[in-house]
Every structure is written in C-alpha cells, then in structure tokens.
Motif scaffolding. Sequence first.
Motif, PDB file in Angstrom:
ATOM      1  N   SER A   1       0.868  -1.160   0.000  1.00  0.00           N
ATOM      2  CA  SER A   1       0.000   0.000   0.000  1.00  0.00           C
ATOM      3  C   SER A   1       0.914   1.221   0.000  1.00  0.00           C
ATOM      4  CB  SER A   1      -0.917   0.002   1.223  1.00  0.00           C
ATOM      5  OG  SER A   1      -0.153  -0.031   2.407  1.00  0.00           O
ATOM      6  N   PRO A   2       0.435   2.356  -0.513  1.00  0.00           N
ATOM      7  CA  PRO A   2       1.294   3.541  -0.555  1.00  0.00           C
ATOM      8  C   PRO A   2       1.925   3.821   0.807  1.00  0.00           C
ATOM      9  CG  PRO A   2      -0.717   3.923  -1.772  1.00  0.00           C
ATOM     10  CD  PRO A   2      -0.878   2.596  -1.081  1.00  0.00           C
ATOM     11  N   ALA A   3       3.140   4.318   0.780  1.00  0.00           N
ATOM     12  CA  ALA A   3       3.944   4.483   1.985  1.00  0.00           C
ATOM     13  C   ALA A   3       3.301   5.406   3.011  1.00  0.00           C
ATOM     14  CB  ALA A   3       5.319   5.027   1.624  1.00  0.00           C
ATOM     15  N   ILE A   4       3.422   4.977   4.249  1.00  0.00           N
ATOM     16  CA  ILE A   4       3.099   5.835   5.389  1.00  0.00           C
ATOM     17  C   ILE A   4       4.410   5.952   6.159  1.00  0.00           C
ATOM     18  CG2 ILE A   4       1.766   6.091   7.512  1.00  0.00           C
ATOM     19  CD1 ILE A   4      -0.355   4.249   6.208  1.00  0.00           C
ATOM     20  N   ALA A   5       5.003   7.138   6.121  1.00  0.00           N
ATOM     21  CA  ALA A   5       6.322   7.332   6.727  1.00  0.00           C
ATOM     22  C   ALA A   5       6.261   8.437   7.771  1.00  0.00           C
ATOM     23  CB  ALA A   5       7.346   7.697   5.660  1.00  0.00           C
ATOM     24  N   SER A   6       7.045   8.254   8.823  1.00  0.00           N
ATOM     25  CA  SER A   6       7.128   9.287   9.850  1.00  0.00           C
ATOM     26  C   SER A   6       7.870  10.495   9.290  1.00  0.00           C
ATOM     27  CB  SER A   6       7.859   8.746  11.078  1.00  0.00           C
ATOM     28  OG  SER A   6       9.185   8.393  10.733  1.00  0.00           O
ATOM     29  N   LYS A   7       7.667  11.639   9.911  1.00  0.00           N
ATOM     30  CA  LYS A   7       8.369  12.841   9.478  1.00  0.00           C
ATOM     31  C   LYS A   7       9.769  12.909  10.062  1.00  0.00           C
ATOM     32  CE  LYS A   7       4.195  15.470   8.702  1.00  0.00           C
ATOM     33  NZ  LYS A   7       3.391  16.633   9.010  1.00  0.00           N
TER      34      LYS A   7
END
Length: 110
Positions: free
Chosen positions: A67-73
């Motif tokens: 699934s499209p990336a979920i990345a921390s800031k």
Amino acid sequence: MIPDISDYCEIDVGLVRKLVGDILYIQYDMDCKEHEAHFNSLGNDGCDENACITIAPIRKQFDETCSPAIASKCMCISDHYFPVGLDYLRGAKFVVFNDVTYPIENPISP
C-alpha cells in the motif's frame, strides 16, 4: 540486517528486492507501482521480443501486499531488518539500500 542506517523512524511500505549478479538491491516501493506492474503484468515482464537484453539475470522478490507508503516525518539512525528469501541471498556479496553499498559479511555460496 543492515546496521546504522539513517532513514525514517517508522515506515510502512512494500519492499522490492532485486538480485542482479552478486548485488542485492533493496528498495521501498513508495507508491506500489512496481508491485502493480509485477502482479498485474501480462507475463512479458515489460520486454518485447527485440528489446529485452540483459547482461546479468535479474530476479525480483516482492512483498505479498503493498500500500502507498506511510512514513514518519522524523529521521533516525537504526539497524534495519529486511526479510529476504534464502534463494536471493545465495551468491549475493553486496546489498544496496538508499544508494549505499554494503558488503555481506558471510555470503552464502550458490
């Protein structure tokens, strides 16, 4: 495991592993385009009969889901563990991740 990588503190995304000769490339598939192309291909791997010449055979391993990336800031320095099939590690002497090449300390003979 690759030690002390500067990367996202947390990321949830599919991985693609490519074995080219003795180099294992590990990369994030940030928007799942490689997964889509692989799992929804017509079986020709993007080559036509005249335009698919490679010097070294390329093998790819994909995560089951993407699934499209979920990345921390935030960015952190940490050890990264990547699941890689044993058959992809046989004969690999180097790993490339985020454009950095790491030698494999104890390569597995092919």
